[in-house]
Design a protein around this motif. Structure first.
Motif, PDB file in Angstrom:
ATOM      1  N   LEU A   1     -49.995 -72.164  39.045  1.00 24.24           N
ATOM      2  CA  LEU A   1     -51.331 -72.655  39.377  1.00 24.24           C
ATOM      3  C   LEU A   1     -51.476 -73.045  40.844  1.00 24.24           C
ATOM      4  CD1 LEU A   1     -51.875 -74.935  36.234  1.00 24.24           C
ATOM      5  CD2 LEU A   1     -52.952 -72.708  36.678  1.00 24.24           C
ATOM      6  N   GLY A   2     -50.354 -73.119  41.544  1.00 22.13           N
ATOM      7  CA  GLY A   2     -50.397 -73.522  42.941  1.00 22.13           C
ATOM      8  C   GLY A   2     -50.632 -75.003  43.136  1.00 22.13           C
ATOM      9  N   VAL A   3     -50.236 -75.812  42.151  1.00 22.02           N
ATOM     10  CA  VAL A   3     -50.383 -77.264  42.244  1.00 22.02           C
ATOM     11  C   VAL A   3     -49.198 -77.814  43.018  1.00 22.02           C
ATOM     12  CG1 VAL A   3     -50.505 -79.430  40.964  1.00 22.02           C
ATOM     13  CG2 VAL A   3     -51.650 -77.389  40.073  1.00 22.02           C
ATOM     14  N   ASP A   4     -49.464 -78.336  44.198  1.00 22.89           N
ATOM     15  CA  ASP A   4     -48.403 -78.832  45.074  1.00 22.89           C
ATOM     16  C   ASP A   4     -48.505 -80.348  45.176  1.00 22.89           C
ATOM     17  OD1 ASP A   4     -46.307 -78.992  46.816  1.00 22.89           O
ATOM     18  OD2 ASP A   4     -47.460 -78.395  48.589  1.00 22.89           O
ATOM     19  N   LEU A   5     -47.600 -81.039  44.485  1.00 21.38           N
ATOM     20  CA  LEU A   5     -47.587 -82.495  44.498  1.00 21.38           C
ATOM     21  C   LEU A   5     -46.263 -82.994  45.052  1.00 21.38           C
ATOM     22  CD1 LEU A   5     -49.002 -83.305  40.926  1.00 21.38           C
ATOM     23  CD2 LEU A   5     -50.228 -83.513  43.079  1.00 21.38           C
ATOM     24  N   PRO A   6     -46.265 -84.159  45.720  1.00 15.95           N
ATOM     25  CA  PRO A   6     -44.988 -84.778  46.088  1.00 15.95           C
ATOM     26  C   PRO A   6     -44.148 -85.003  44.834  1.00 15.95           C
ATOM     27  CG  PRO A   6     -46.822 -85.882  47.163  1.00 15.95           C
ATOM     28  CD  PRO A   6     -47.427 -84.940  46.163  1.00 15.95           C
ATOM     29  N   ALA A   7     -42.829 -84.967  44.984  1.00 18.56           N
ATOM     30  CA  ALA A   7     -41.930 -85.069  43.827  1.00 18.56           C
ATOM     31  C   ALA A   7     -42.202 -86.323  43.000  1.00 18.56           C
ATOM     32  CB  ALA A   7     -40.474 -85.053  44.299  1.00 18.56           C
TER      33      ALA A   7
ATOM     34  N   HIS B   1     -41.284 -76.225  31.947  1.00 19.07           N
ATOM     35  CA  HIS B   1     -42.516 -75.444  31.907  1.00 19.07           C
ATOM     36  C   HIS B   1     -43.617 -76.073  32.760  1.00 19.07           C
ATOM     37  CE1 HIS B   1     -40.642 -73.039  28.811  1.00 19.07           C
ATOM     38  NE2 HIS B   1     -41.693 -72.241  28.816  1.00 19.07           N
ATOM     39  N   LEU B   2     -43.593 -77.374  32.916  1.00 20.81           N
ATOM     40  CA  LEU B   2     -44.549 -78.003  33.827  1.00 20.81           C
ATOM     41  C   LEU B   2     -44.281 -77.563  35.267  1.00 20.81           C
ATOM     42  CD1 LEU B   2     -44.809 -81.624  32.361  1.00 20.81           C
ATOM     43  CD2 LEU B   2     -46.554 -79.840  32.299  1.00 20.81           C
ATOM     44  N   VAL B   3     -43.003 -77.461  35.620  1.00 23.35           N
ATOM     45  CA  VAL B   3     -42.651 -76.967  36.955  1.00 23.35           C
ATOM     46  C   VAL B   3     -43.103 -75.519  37.116  1.00 23.35           C
ATOM     47  CG1 VAL B   3     -40.747 -76.417  38.520  1.00 23.35           C
ATOM     48  CG2 VAL B   3     -40.688 -78.535  37.208  1.00 23.35           C
TER      49      VAL B   3
ATOM     50  N   ILE C   1     -59.142 -78.421  35.712  1.00 24.08           N
ATOM     51  CA  ILE C   1     -58.648 -77.302  34.906  1.00 24.08           C
ATOM     52  C   ILE C   1     -57.127 -77.218  34.964  1.00 24.08           C
ATOM     53  CG2 ILE C   1     -58.906 -75.656  36.814  1.00 24.08           C
ATOM     54  CD1 ILE C   1     -59.385 -74.989  33.021  1.00 24.08           C
ATOM     55  N   ASP C   2     -56.543 -77.562  36.117  1.00 26.67           N
ATOM     56  CA  ASP C   2     -55.083 -77.574  36.242  1.00 26.67           C
ATOM     57  C   ASP C   2     -54.481 -78.647  35.338  1.00 26.67           C
ATOM     58  OD1 ASP C   2     -55.260 -75.571  38.143  1.00 26.67           O
ATOM     59  OD2 ASP C   2     -55.270 -76.962  39.835  1.00 26.67           O
ATOM     60  N   ALA C   3     -55.110 -79.819  35.336  1.00 30.34           N
ATOM     61  CA  ALA C   3     -54.626 -80.911  34.491  1.00 30.34           C
ATOM     62  C   ALA C   3     -54.730 -80.547  33.016  1.00 30.34           C
ATOM     63  CB  ALA C   3     -55.419 -82.187  34.787  1.00 30.34           C
ATOM     64  N   LEU C   4     -55.819 -79.855  32.651  1.00 27.93           N
ATOM     65  CA  LEU C   4     -56.006 -79.432  31.259  1.00 27.93           C
ATOM     66  C   LEU C   4     -54.913 -78.458  30.834  1.00 27.93           C
ATOM     67  CD1 LEU C   4     -57.737 -79.302  28.667  1.00 27.93           C
ATOM     68  CD2 LEU C   4     -59.042 -77.451  29.752  1.00 27.93           C
TER      69      LEU C   4
END
Length: 277
Positions: free
Chosen positions: A34-40, A26-28, A4-7
């Protein structure tokens, strides 16, 4: 990353890539919401795949023009279409230099939080306002879309420099390049198409390199997931097709200044969120 986050991120990218509000910014913002925590590095990788989807949207919407450009360029016809492609290649030089020599710095910028995004959104708002008022007639009306000159060689390079600067999250690529073209005197309808076409080569080139890296990397190093990547890609492509057509009409009508207001408001929200929340 959840499906759902990817969507959601794919929809955001498809819409924001063409509207002058900064898709990367806006992606940032939405990753934060959404609380999506990815490495840079992985966040940039995922963003590039979404950008590749919107590039394909550009090809679909501008297919008659794109087909003619490819036909002339690859058959060496040396006509106007061939020269147009050469101007696109010239416009890619600055962003190519940034990609080769400053990729690490760009990755750091994507992981620097909402503060930088907010500041860059303010700059986007200023650019859109400047382009709007430079595109007015002495009586205060908006110039016709075909008023101005066709894109020349120096224009292509200047717009290319604008695109290279706009790799920063929050600084809209389409807004920066279109505003730059309008300010230097190019036709609005011409500069919009040029802006959308000029990003094809650097984005697809970088996406292909990232695909190669993902295939060769161990599975545990990629926390995004193939399914999430695919869902985001499809969402970005479908929404991008609609947004591209809409944006082309908006540029012709000279109505970009309203997005300056939006960018200023969002920039304020980002700065307040980053420094006071």
């Amino acid at each position: 990353m959840e499906i759902i986050d990817a969507l959601i991120l794919g929809i955001v990218q498809g819409l924001a890539e063409y509207l002058p509000i900064s898709s990367s910014g806006h992606l940032v913002i939405f990753r934060e919401i959404l609380g999506v925590d990815l490495p840079a590095s992985q966040a940039l990788q995922f963003d590039l795949m979404l950008h590749a989807a919107t590039v394909l949207s550009t090809i679909v919407i501008l297919w008659p023009m794109f087909k003619g450009l490819c036909k002339s360029f690859f058959t060496f016809r040396l006509d106007d279409n061939f020269m147009y492609v050469c101007k696109i290649l010239v416009s890619c030089i600055p962003v190519g230099i940034v990609g080769v020599f400053f990729k690490d710095k760009v990755e750091e910028a994507f992981g620097s939080g909402l503060g930088l995004v907010g500041i860059c959104l303010f700059f986007t708002a200023i650019l859109l306002c400047f382009a709007h008022f430079s595109d007015r007639t002495p009586s205060g009306g908006i110039k016709k879309a075909n008023k101005g000159r066709d894109i020349g060689w120096w224009d292509a390079l200047t717009i290319g420099v604008a695109q290279a600067v706009a790799v920063l999250p929050g600084l809209s690529r389409s807004g920066t390049t279109i505003a730059t073209g309008i300010v230097i005197g190019d036709k609005r309808d011409k500069v919009a198409a040029f802006s959308f076409l000029m990003v094809i080569i650097p984005i697809l080139g970088e996406a292909l390199l990232d695909i190669k890296d993902m295939v060769s990397a161990p599975a545990q190093e990629n926390s995004v997931g193939v399914t999430a990547m695919l869902v985001g890609f499809i969402a970005s492509f479908v929404v991008g097709c609609a947004a591209c057509r809409w944006m082309l009409n908006l540029v012709k009508k000279g109505k970009l200044v309203w997005f300056a207001v939006y960018c200023a408001v969002m920039g304020t929200v980002c700065v307040v969120w980053n420094y006071f929340c």
